[in-house]
Enzyme design. Structure first.
Site, PDB file in Angstrom:
ATOM      1  N   ALA A   9       1.019  -1.142   0.231  1.00 63.57           N
ATOM      2  CA  ALA A   9      -0.021   0.056  -0.252  1.00 63.57           C
ATOM      3  C   ALA A   9       0.588   0.606   0.043  1.00 63.57           C
ATOM      4  CB  ALA A   9      -0.901   0.079   1.115  1.00 63.57           C
ATOM      5  N   GLY A  11       3.033   1.740  -2.443  1.00 62.46           N
ATOM      6  CA  GLY A  11       3.359   1.849  -3.654  1.00 62.46           C
ATOM      7  C   GLY A  11       2.590   2.537  -4.449  1.00 62.46           C
ATOM      8  N   VAL A  13       0.140   2.113  -7.455  1.00 62.92           N
ATOM      9  CA  VAL A  13      -0.801   1.882  -7.131  1.00 62.92           C
ATOM     10  C   VAL A  13      -1.188   1.008  -6.070  1.00 62.92           C
ATOM     11  CG1 VAL A  13      -1.474  -0.765  -8.140  1.00 62.92           C
ATOM     12  CG2 VAL A  13       0.653   0.417  -9.976  1.00 62.92           C
ATOM     13  N   HIS A 178      -0.100 -11.304 -20.404  1.00 61.71           N
ATOM     14  CA  HIS A 178      -0.481  -9.874 -19.959  1.00 61.71           C
ATOM     15  C   HIS A 178       1.080  -8.890 -20.641  1.00 61.71           C
ATOM     16  CE1 HIS A 178      -1.618  -5.350 -18.332  1.00 61.71           C
ATOM     17  NE2 HIS A 178      -0.246  -6.101 -17.781  1.00 61.71           N
TER      18      HIS A 178
END
Length: 334
Positions: A9, A11, A13, A178
């Site tokens: 949390a 970071g 993102v 991805h």
């Protein structure tokens, strides 16, 4: 009481994902989790969130922690931790570095929140999803990655703009890695319920250009402003809302498949899944021959890298165990 924990949390993102998740009505408890040494930073984020909640009239029990025990009782745990991708760096370059991080946290989650659903965001997400599945020991339906969900949303936006329609009228998806070998499912793309291939304008649709734009979208954002934040954050929140709301929506995420896509499987990779409170469940589909060929290439690539990464992790763990045993035996001599 529904509890969500964001690991990583501190970071970019992780921060925005936590904020986006905090707005979901089903969420009553939110844990901002980070590594030791980040206590003050996490506490600052927490205090800022509390001010925001006051302005919004939200009543969410919020905690900032580096203590694994605070993960206990989580319904969903989101792993965003890891080394961020640098400009010009391929997602797969991060595999071995981030595998250690994801393995560590997956084992932690299994110990403290054995009933949770794990969502992996750390890149390369398909490989990291396999690492989380292996190291947590959870059943496949309870471990998945963000995968191609954001890629599908990006393609959806390009198509809507081309046809000058509202984005909600477009239904499309990307499967596979991805990354470089992603596969757009034109055979499953509709606009207003009409197969896109049945529309006259389809012949002028720059399909290859759109897919290439999707492939480089993340890199372009990183090159220009340092990190992708809001797109992934909202994509994460959408999936969490789907889980907690028991919505049974079909989204494209990285999940373990056996043979659901044209009998190709035994890998964690982006595929259509049905999502609800019990987890993710791949939807059996049949796709065009060209799409099958592309998907097989994608599967082979991810399988190879996953196998190498998991093998390295096992070797490292065996070496650590060996050293620990030597230390223990030496202790017995005194």
């Amino acid at each position: 009481m529904t509890k969500v924990c964001i690991i990583g949390a501190s970071g970019k993102v992780g921060q925005f994902a936590a904020y986006a998740v905090s707005k979901i009505p089903f969420v009553s408890r939110l844990v901002l989790f980070g590594r030791e040494g980040n206590e003050d930073f996490l506490e600052g984020i927490k205090l800022d969130f509390i001010d925001s909640f006051s302005a919004l009239g939200r009543d969410v029990k919020l905690s900032a922690s580096t203590n694994p025990g605070d993960i206990e009782g989580s319904d969903v745990v989101i792993i965003t931790s890891g080394v961020p991708r640098s400009p010009g760096q391929d997602r797969l370059d991060l595999a071995k570095q981030n595998a250690r991080v994801v393995a560590y946290y997956s084992k932690m989650i299994a110990g403290y929140a054995p009933d949770a659903i794990i969502m992996v965001v750390s890149n390369p997400v398909d490989v990291m999803t396999a690492v989380a599945l292996e190291c947590s020991g959870f059943i496949p339906s309870r471990v998945f990655g963000l995968g191609t969900h954001l890629d599908s949303m990006r393609l959806k936006s390009y198509i809507a703009n081309h046809f000058s329609v509202h984005v909600s009228e477009v239904h499309t998806r990307i499967i596979g890695e991805h990354g470089e070998t992603m596969v757009p499912l034109w055979s499953a793309t509709t606009i207003g319920g009409i197969q896109v291939q049945n529309l006259p304008e389809f012949s002028s649709l720059p399909k290859d250009e759109f897919v290439e734009c999707v492939k480089v979208a993340g890199s372009e954002i990183i090159n220009k402003c340092g990190a992708t934040i809001y797109g992934p954050g909202e994509a994460i929140a959408t999936i969490v809302r789907t889980i907690l709301g028991n919505e049974n929506r079909i989204l494209s995420v990285s999940a373990y498949i056996r043979s659901e896509v044209n009998d190709i499987g035994d890998v964690c990779i982006g595929v259509p899944v049905r999502i609800n409170r019990k987890g993710v469940f791949p939807v059996p589909i049949r796709i065009s021959e060209e799409e099958v060929s592309g998907f097989q290439r994608s599967v082979d690539r991810i399988k190879s890298i996953t196998s190498e990464v998991l093998s390295d992790l096992k070797s490292e763990n065996a070496e650590i165990d060996k050293k620990n045993n030597v230390v223990h035996e030496n202790d017995l001599l005194f």
